[in-house]
Design an enzyme around this catalytic site. Structure first.
Site, PDB file in Angstrom:
ATOM      1  N   ARG A  36     -15.604 -11.303   2.258  1.00 41.83           N
ATOM      2  CA  ARG A  36     -14.826 -10.112   2.609  1.00 41.83           C
ATOM      3  C   ARG A  36     -15.215  -8.955   1.709  1.00 41.83           C
ATOM      4  NH1 ARG A  36     -13.981 -13.065   6.022  1.00 41.83           N
ATOM      5  NH2 ARG A  36     -12.057 -13.841   6.950  1.00 41.83           N
ATOM      6  N   TYR A  63      -2.036  -9.379  15.758  1.00 37.98           N
ATOM      7  CA  TYR A  63      -1.969  -8.340  14.719  1.00 37.98           C
ATOM      8  C   TYR A  63      -3.103  -7.329  14.937  1.00 37.98           C
ATOM      9  CZ  TYR A  63      -3.185  -6.125  10.318  1.00 37.98           C
ATOM     10  OH  TYR A  63      -3.548  -5.200   9.374  1.00 37.98           O
ATOM     11  N   ILE A 116       0.845  -1.206   0.000  1.00 32.80           N
ATOM     12  CA  ILE A 116       0.000   0.000   0.000  1.00 32.80           C
ATOM     13  C   ILE A 116       0.877   1.252   0.000  1.00 32.80           C
ATOM     14  CG2 ILE A 116      -1.906   1.198   1.153  1.00 32.80           C
ATOM     15  CD1 ILE A 116      -2.753  -1.528   2.267  1.00 32.80           C
ATOM     16  N   PHE A 151     -10.559  -2.611   4.947  1.00 34.66           N
ATOM     17  CA  PHE A 151     -11.087  -3.967   4.830  1.00 34.66           C
ATOM     18  C   PHE A 151     -10.044  -4.767   4.014  1.00 34.66           C
ATOM     19  CE2 PHE A 151     -15.032  -4.314   7.178  1.00 34.66           C
ATOM     20  CZ  PHE A 151     -14.947  -3.094   7.794  1.00 34.66           C
ATOM     21  N   GLY A 167       4.660  -1.705   9.394  1.00 39.08           N
ATOM     22  CA  GLY A 167       4.226  -2.645  10.423  1.00 39.08           C
ATOM     23  C   GLY A 167       4.186  -4.061   9.870  1.00 39.08           C
ATOM     24  N   SER A 195      -6.986  -1.329  10.642  1.00 37.94           N
ATOM     25  CA  SER A 195      -7.463  -2.557   9.995  1.00 37.94           C
ATOM     26  C   SER A 195      -8.845  -2.959  10.492  1.00 37.94           C
ATOM     27  CB  SER A 195      -6.473  -3.675  10.310  1.00 37.94           C
ATOM     28  OG  SER A 195      -7.015  -4.913   9.962  1.00 37.94           O
ATOM     29  N   LYS A 249      -3.047  -3.264  16.289  1.00 38.13           N
ATOM     30  CA  LYS A 249      -3.651  -2.114  15.597  1.00 38.13           C
ATOM     31  C   LYS A 249      -4.614  -1.381  16.543  1.00 38.13           C
ATOM     32  CE  LYS A 249      -1.800  -2.239  11.483  1.00 38.13           C
ATOM     33  NZ  LYS A 249      -0.986  -1.138  10.949  1.00 38.13           N
ATOM     34  N   ASN A 277       9.961  -6.597   4.448  1.00 36.01           N
ATOM     35  CA  ASN A 277       9.066  -7.391   3.597  1.00 36.01           C
ATOM     36  C   ASN A 277       8.956  -6.727   2.227  1.00 36.01           C
ATOM     37  OD1 ASN A 277       7.253  -9.466   2.967  1.00 36.01           O
ATOM     38  ND2 ASN A 277       5.485  -8.259   3.624  1.00 36.01           N
TER      39      ASN A 277
HETATM   40  C1  UD1 Z   1      -6.432 -10.343   6.976  1.00 30.90           C
HETATM   41  C2  UD1 Z   1      -6.923  -9.384   8.014  1.00 30.90           C
HETATM   42  C3  UD1 Z   1      -6.777  -7.972   7.525  1.00 30.90           C
HETATM   43  C4  UD1 Z   1      -5.335  -7.736   7.153  1.00 30.90           C
HETATM   44  C5  UD1 Z   1      -4.957  -8.683   6.065  1.00 30.90           C
HETATM   45  C6  UD1 Z   1      -3.505  -8.438   5.695  1.00 30.90           C
HETATM   46  C7  UD1 Z   1      -8.642 -10.371   9.386  1.00 30.90           C
HETATM   47  C8  UD1 Z   1     -10.088 -10.620   9.578  1.00 30.90           C
HETATM   48  N1  UD1 Z   1      -8.307  -9.667   8.317  1.00 30.90           N
HETATM   49  O1  UD1 Z   1      -7.378 -10.334   5.967  1.00 30.90           O
HETATM   50  O2  UD1 Z   1      -7.128  -7.073   8.532  1.00 30.90           O
HETATM   51  O3  UD1 Z   1      -5.172  -6.411   6.744  1.00 30.90           O
HETATM   52  O4  UD1 Z   1      -5.142 -10.021   6.522  1.00 30.90           O
HETATM   53  O5  UD1 Z   1      -2.697  -9.495   5.753  1.00 30.90           O
HETATM   54  O6  UD1 Z   1      -7.842 -10.792  10.192  1.00 30.90           O
HETATM   55  N2  UD1 Z   1      -8.150 -17.520   1.644  1.00 30.90           N
HETATM   56  C9  UD1 Z   1      -8.188 -18.748   1.034  1.00 30.90           C
HETATM   57  N3  UD1 Z   1      -7.022 -19.266   0.539  1.00 30.90           N
HETATM   58  C10 UD1 Z   1      -5.819 -18.597   0.631  1.00 30.90           C
HETATM   59  C11 UD1 Z   1      -5.795 -17.332   1.271  1.00 30.90           C
HETATM   60  C12 UD1 Z   1      -6.976 -16.816   1.781  1.00 30.90           C
HETATM   61  O7  UD1 Z   1      -9.254 -19.380   0.933  1.00 30.90           O
HETATM   62  O8  UD1 Z   1      -4.791 -19.128   0.176  1.00 30.90           O
HETATM   63  C13 UD1 Z   1      -9.406 -16.942   2.159  1.00 30.90           C
HETATM   64  C14 UD1 Z   1      -9.360 -16.634   3.652  1.00 30.90           C
HETATM   65  O9  UD1 Z   1      -9.773 -17.728   4.385  1.00 30.90           O
HETATM   66  C15 UD1 Z   1     -10.329 -15.451   3.732  1.00 30.90           C
HETATM   67  C16 UD1 Z   1     -10.205 -14.759   2.377  1.00 30.90           C
HETATM   68  O10 UD1 Z   1      -9.610 -15.711   1.510  1.00 30.90           O
HETATM   69  O11 UD1 Z   1     -11.641 -15.909   3.882  1.00 30.90           O
HETATM   70  C17 UD1 Z   1      -9.333 -13.534   2.424  1.00 30.90           C
HETATM   71  O12 UD1 Z   1      -8.109 -13.882   3.063  1.00 30.90           O
HETATM   72  P1  UD1 Z   1      -6.856 -12.895   3.103  1.00 30.90           P
HETATM   73  O13 UD1 Z   1      -6.601 -12.363   1.742  1.00 30.90           O
HETATM   74  O14 UD1 Z   1      -5.758 -13.640   3.788  1.00 30.90           O
HETATM   75  O15 UD1 Z   1      -7.333 -11.677   3.974  1.00 30.90           O
HETATM   76  P2  UD1 Z   1      -8.028 -11.647   5.428  1.00 30.90           P
HETATM   77  O16 UD1 Z   1      -7.639 -12.822   6.232  1.00 30.90           O
HETATM   78  O17 UD1 Z   1      -9.467 -11.388   5.223  1.00 30.90           O
END
Ligand code: UD1
Length: 349
Positions: free
Chosen positions: A235, A153, A16, A182, A87, A129, A157, A39
């Site tokens: 999401r 994490y 970002i 989000f 961060g 976040s 925040k 990173n």
């Molecule tokens: C998380 C954090 C968010 C943070 C972001 C950055 C939460 C709720 N949200 O987002 O605040 O800024 O990480 O790292 O903690 N998924 C799969 N397969 C994958 C990867 C993800 O199915 O290989 C699914 C996850 O289960 C989730 C969705 O995709 O339902 C989005 O996942 P991801 O992109 O990792 O973001 P969040 O976990 O929502």
């Protein structure tokens, strides 16, 4: 109060942060970029400069917890405001390394605040976040929704937000806008700048992109037994270009009123994992292979923003949709199949 014109960006080489640098350069701001490259890497700035057609004013490799080095940067430049992205951000990792997360995210923020205060700089846009809302499946979340962090994490925040709010309360010269993102995804539309995580991506969109380009075999979809229409987690995905546009607009509103204000940044629309998989397949022209696997520990069923407060306050709304996010993420992945460091582009500069 004049609008800020020289902006110090922490975490400027990150996903970002680097897009924010382009947005700020495009709008005439002077930049001081700070990153420890834990990173990321410095090669991203050549791309930022190529897109913006301007030089990044100054780039410093430093950890913001190193107050002596940070202070030297503030001594050297007349900073008007700070955009604080630096961060750690991997949710899973935070459960294994809580001390590192509090040290980097909270310690980094207090070190930055201390240094800003010492140098008479009191305006900040803070990267927060939606994860601090925790498990909340009951419709769109506005800024007054209860905060229940479920991992270090998110808790880090939340701790930063509380510290910033208290500082603003006690020291009226401080103004902070905290933006609760989000799920920012996508890439700059030109394909030069995008999300380039080190190692295996934790997040959905970069993982999908690496499967689509043939770097990984199949996506693992974490759970199809959530109480959502297709059983996969929902999401609120937001284009990174909209995310950074909101930060630039925030700068223009820092002087609106003193103290701390908090805004959600989202589109206000939920997409399931399978919606994203389908949209990415449409963007890249062939279905992306996936397997359903068990839920990922710590994941929640649904997180969607009520994003109306920011629209109301600033008259700003995101304009890009999921198809745009997938198209741009895919273009970046195609042009940089192995990421920045090993990409042929600019290698000879
Ligand atoms: C998380 C954090 C968010 C943070 C972001 C950055 C939460 C709720 N949200 O987002 O605040 O800024 O990480 O790292 O903690 N998924 C799969 N397969 C994958 C990867 C993800 O199915 O290989 C699914 C996850 O289960 C989730 C969705 O995709 O339902 C989005 O996942 P991801 O992109 O990792 O973001 P969040 O976990 O929502």
């Amino acid at each position: 109060m004049r609008s800020p014109s020289t902006i110090l960006v922490t975490g400027a080489a990150g996903f970002i942060g680097s897009h924010a640098c382009v947005e700020l350069l495009d709008h005439g701001y002077e930049l001081i970029a700070v990153d420890d490259y834990s990173n990321s890497g410095p090669e991203v700035f050549a791309r930022v400069e190529e897109i913006a057609g301007r030089f990044v004013g100054a780039v410093y490799e430093l950890d913001i917890r190193d107050r002596r080095s940070l202070s030297a940067v503030f001594d050297r430049h007349a900073v008007d405001a700070v955009m604080h992205f630096a961060g750690r951000k991997a949710v899973g990792e935070s459960t294994r390394m809580p001390v590192e997360y509090y040290d980097t995210n909270v310690g980094g923020t207090t070190s930055l605040l201390r240094t800003m205060h010492d140098h008479g700089v009191h305006r900040m846009v803070f990267s927060s976040s939606c994860s601090l809302y925790g498990d909340a499946s009951r419709g769109p979340l506005d800024e007054a929704s209860p905060v229940r962090p479920t991992n270090p994490y998110a808790a880090s925040k939340w701790a930063c937000e509380q510290i910033l709010a208290d500082v603003c309360h006690r020291l009226p010269e401080f103004t902070v806008l905290a933006l609760r993102y989000f799920n920012p995804v996508g890439a700059h539309p030109g394909g030069l700048l995008g999300e380039d995580p080190s190692g295996t991506p934790d997040n959905l969109m970069p993982y999908l992109a690496q499967v689509a380009v043939g770097r990984r075999e199949r996506l693992h979809v974490f759970g199809d037994d959530y109480p959502t229409p297709d059983g996969t987690a929902v999401r609120d995905y937001l284009h990174v270009m909209d995310t950074v546009e909101a930060h630039r607009v925030a700068l223009e509103h820092l002087a609106d009123r003193p103290g701390m204000q908090i805004f959600n940044l989202g589109v206000g629309r939920g997409s399931s994992v399978l919606d994203v998989v389908a949209a990415f397949g449409a963007a890249c022209g062939s279905p992306v292979p996936y397997d359903i696997v068990p839920r990922r520990p710590g994941d929640v069923s649904e997180l969607v923003a009520d994003a109306s407060a920011v629209a109301h306050a600033w008259g700003w709304k995101p304009t890009r949709d999921l198809a745009d996010m997938c198209r741009d993420a895919w273009r970046f992945q195609q042009l940089n199949p192995a990421g920045y460091a090993r990409s042929a582009h600019l290698a000879n500069r």
